[in-house]
Scaffold this motif. Structure first.
Motif, PDB file in Angstrom:
ATOM      1  N   VAL A   1      -5.057  -2.329 -12.014  1.00 41.71           N
ATOM      2  CA  VAL A   1      -4.555  -1.085 -12.617  1.00 41.71           C
ATOM      3  C   VAL A   1      -5.307   0.136 -12.091  1.00 41.71           C
ATOM      4  N   PHE A   2      -6.624   0.004 -11.881  1.00 41.07           N
ATOM      5  CA  PHE A   2      -7.426   1.129 -11.383  1.00 41.07           C
ATOM      6  C   PHE A   2      -7.453   1.196  -9.856  1.00 41.07           C
ATOM      7  N   LYS A   3      -6.786   0.266  -9.182  1.00 41.92           N
ATOM      8  CA  LYS A   3      -6.725   0.225  -7.718  1.00 41.92           C
ATOM      9  C   LYS A   3      -8.129   0.196  -7.104  1.00 41.92           C
ATOM     10  N   LEU A   4      -8.934  -0.732  -7.608  1.00 44.49           N
ATOM     11  CA  LEU A   4     -10.279  -0.949  -7.087  1.00 44.49           C
ATOM     12  C   LEU A   4     -10.242  -2.048  -6.022  1.00 44.49           C
ATOM     13  N   ASP A   5     -10.979  -1.873  -4.937  1.00 49.03           N
ATOM     14  CA  ASP A   5     -11.111  -2.966  -3.977  1.00 49.03           C
ATOM     15  C   ASP A   5     -12.105  -3.992  -4.528  1.00 49.03           C
ATOM     16  N   GLU A   6     -12.169  -5.160  -3.906  1.00 51.61           N
ATOM     17  CA  GLU A   6     -12.987  -6.250  -4.448  1.00 51.61           C
ATOM     18  C   GLU A   6     -14.463  -5.879  -4.539  1.00 51.61           C
TER      19      GLU A   6
ATOM     20  N   GLN B   1       0.825  -1.196   0.000  1.00 56.09           N
ATOM     21  CA  GLN B   1       0.000   0.000   0.000  1.00 56.09           C
ATOM     22  C   GLN B   1       0.867   1.256   0.000  1.00 56.09           C
ATOM     23  N   THR B   2       1.962   1.217   0.752  1.00 60.64           N
ATOM     24  CA  THR B   2       2.903   2.335   0.812  1.00 60.64           C
ATOM     25  C   THR B   2       4.242   1.874   0.264  1.00 60.64           C
ATOM     26  N   PHE B   3       4.877   2.707  -0.531  1.00 61.60           N
ATOM     27  CA  PHE B   3       6.147   2.331  -1.138  1.00 61.60           C
ATOM     28  C   PHE B   3       7.055   3.547  -1.199  1.00 61.60           C
ATOM     29  N   ASP B   4       8.336   3.285  -1.372  1.00 64.19           N
ATOM     30  CA  ASP B   4       9.275   4.382  -1.611  1.00 64.19           C
ATOM     31  C   ASP B   4       9.899   4.196  -2.984  1.00 64.19           C
ATOM     32  N   THR B   5      10.271   5.290  -3.598  1.00 63.57           N
ATOM     33  CA  THR B   5      10.720   5.254  -4.987  1.00 63.57           C
ATOM     34  C   THR B   5      12.027   4.495  -5.153  1.00 63.57           C
ATOM     35  N   ASP B   6      12.889   4.507  -4.136  1.00 62.13           N
ATOM     36  CA  ASP B   6      14.142   3.765  -4.243  1.00 62.13           C
ATOM     37  C   ASP B   6      13.885   2.261  -4.341  1.00 62.13           C
TER      38      ASP B   6
ATOM     39  N   ARG C   1      -4.133   4.872  -3.268  1.00 61.39           N
ATOM     40  CA  ARG C   1      -5.478   5.100  -2.750  1.00 61.39           C
ATOM     41  C   ARG C   1      -6.425   4.118  -3.437  1.00 61.39           C
ATOM     42  N   ARG C   2      -6.698   3.032  -2.762  1.00 65.51           N
ATOM     43  CA  ARG C   2      -7.605   2.025  -3.291  1.00 65.51           C
ATOM     44  C   ARG C   2      -9.028   2.358  -2.875  1.00 65.51           C
ATOM     45  N   GLY C   3      -9.992   1.917  -3.670  1.00 65.05           N
ATOM     46  CA  GLY C   3     -11.375   2.175  -3.327  1.00 65.05           C
ATOM     47  C   GLY C   3     -12.266   2.137  -4.550  1.00 65.05           C
ATOM     48  N   PRO C   4     -13.441   2.730  -4.470  1.00 61.53           N
ATOM     49  CA  PRO C   4     -14.416   2.650  -5.572  1.00 61.53           C
ATOM     50  C   PRO C   4     -14.070   3.498  -6.782  1.00 61.53           C
TER      51      PRO C   4
ATOM     52  N   GLU D   1       1.211  11.510  -1.395  1.00 64.26           N
ATOM     53  CA  GLU D   1       2.613  11.596  -0.997  1.00 64.26           C
ATOM     54  C   GLU D   1       2.756  11.641   0.509  1.00 64.26           C
ATOM     55  N   GLY D   2       3.686  10.845   1.013  1.00 64.54           N
ATOM     56  CA  GLY D   2       3.987  10.839   2.433  1.00 64.54           C
ATOM     57  C   GLY D   2       5.313  11.519   2.698  1.00 64.54           C
ATOM     58  N   PRO D   3       6.063  11.031   3.691  1.00 64.27           N
ATOM     59  CA  PRO D   3       7.407  11.587   3.932  1.00 64.27           C
ATOM     60  C   PRO D   3       8.286  11.441   2.701  1.00 64.27           C
ATOM     61  N   THR D   4       9.386  12.126   2.695  1.00 65.53           N
ATOM     62  CA  THR D   4      10.256  12.218   1.517  1.00 65.53           C
ATOM     63  C   THR D   4      10.489  10.853   0.878  1.00 65.53           C
ATOM     64  N   GLY D   5      10.129  10.782  -0.392  1.00 65.06           N
ATOM     65  CA  GLY D   5      10.397   9.569  -1.153  1.00 65.06           C
ATOM     66  C   GLY D   5       9.375   8.470  -1.003  1.00 65.06           C
TER      67      GLY D   5
END
Length: 311
Positions: free
Chosen positions: A255-260, A134-139, A206-209, A197-201
């Motif tokens: 691809v559209f980050k839809l929940d089930e 759900q959360t990732f960093d670019t590195d 945002r998953r949902g309808p 965007e969260g902390p640096t990097g």
């Protein structure tokens, strides 16, 4: 983060580090249909012509060309020429669905072209399909992409990959420093709200309808995913499972980050908007979509697009 196969054909550059901006696809179409360049739009993007035509520097001219090709607004033709692509004609032609890209459907369609098809946008495909946290960093994304590229036999420098990942996320999240405050410079895909965007990097999906995603665009993506899956599998199956639609790589749910639940809600509407050619069933624990064409697949796609745009 999943490591795994990467598409056979990859591209990690061409945008000159410029995210896709609001007006660029329209400008590319206008250049390609200008009387001076209509026989070969490639000439419009030669530096001596593009700088004057678009009023920007040569690197930005190259970026406009890249994004137009990536989104099929322009297409490469025989003899090294460039002409108007099918998406360009559909959006901007004489009966264009959205000549000034004012409708949410257009941004969602562009997102699908980049992250679903991924023909000149490998990093977009990778981010929205292979990155499962759900959360990732670019590195971390850059590292996983570098490993996948190496495994696929593709030689690409870490600097090029890092720039591509940075441009990818900046297509969806505007800079905090306000350097792109001008509406015309705002990334086209920022309003989709797919990333925050969260902390640096670091960034968060945002998953949902995805309330602004039209059912017709979801159905179009479903058809294209189905066709792609058949090309890979070599099968002509007339049904597609809920699990594939929601979770497989390249599927609209992913691809559209839809929940089930949201995927299920979309599937319920398929029969109505496709006039019975796509049907959802959920019985005896079997959840699937069946396909019964009454017209050519391309005709059905055009029908779904018109529905997406309220036509």
């Amino acid at each position: 983060m999943l490591n795994g196969p990467i598409p056979d054909s990859v591209q990690f550059s061409g945008h000159e580090t410029f995210p896709l901006r609001q007006l660029w696809l329209r400008k590319a179409y206008e250049a390609a249909t200008h009387s001076y360049y209509s026989t070969n739009a490639k000439l419009a993007f030669a530096p001596e012509n593009g700088i004057r035509l678009f009023g920007v520097g040569k690197n930005m001219v190259a970026a406009i060309r890249h994004w137009a090709l990536a989104c099929d607004v322009l297409e490469e033709q025989t003899g090294g020429k460039i002409g108007v692509g099918s998406v360009g004609r559909t959006l901007f032609g004489s009966r264009g669905l959205d000549p000034y890209l004012e409708k949410p459907a257009s941004a969602w369609w562009v997102h699908w072209l980049l992250a679903g098809r991924g023909r000149r946008s490998t990093t977009w495909w990778w981010l929205f399909n292979r990155v499962t946290e759900q959360t990732f960093d670019t590195d971390a994304v850059t590292a996983s992409l570098a490993q996948a590229a190496a495994q696929g036999g593709h030689r690409v420098s870490p600097v090029t990959l890092k720039r591509d990942v940075d441009v990818c996320v900046r297509c969806y999240v505007a800079r905090r420093d306000g350097r792109e405050a001008d509406d015309a410079a705002e990334p086209l895909l920022a309003d989709l709200g797919l990333l925050s965007e969260g902390p640096t990097g670091t960034f968060r999906f945002r998953r949902g309808p995805q309330a602004s995603l039209p059912d017709g665009l979801f159905a179009l993506a479903l058809l294209e995913f189905w066709e792609s899956k058949q090309r890979v599998d070599g099968s002509g199956q007339a049904t597609l499972s809920f699990e594939a639609i929601a979770h497989e790589f390249g599927a609209p749910g992913r691809v559209f980050k839809l929940d089930e639940n949201s995927v299920g809600d979309r599937l319920v509407n398929l029969e109505n908007i496709s006039e019975g050619q796509l049907r959802w069933s959920d019985s005896a624990g079997v959840r699937q979509v069946s396909r019964m064409f009454k017209e050519a697949p391309d005709a059905l796609k055009q029908r779904l697009l018109r529905h997406a745009y309220g036509k």
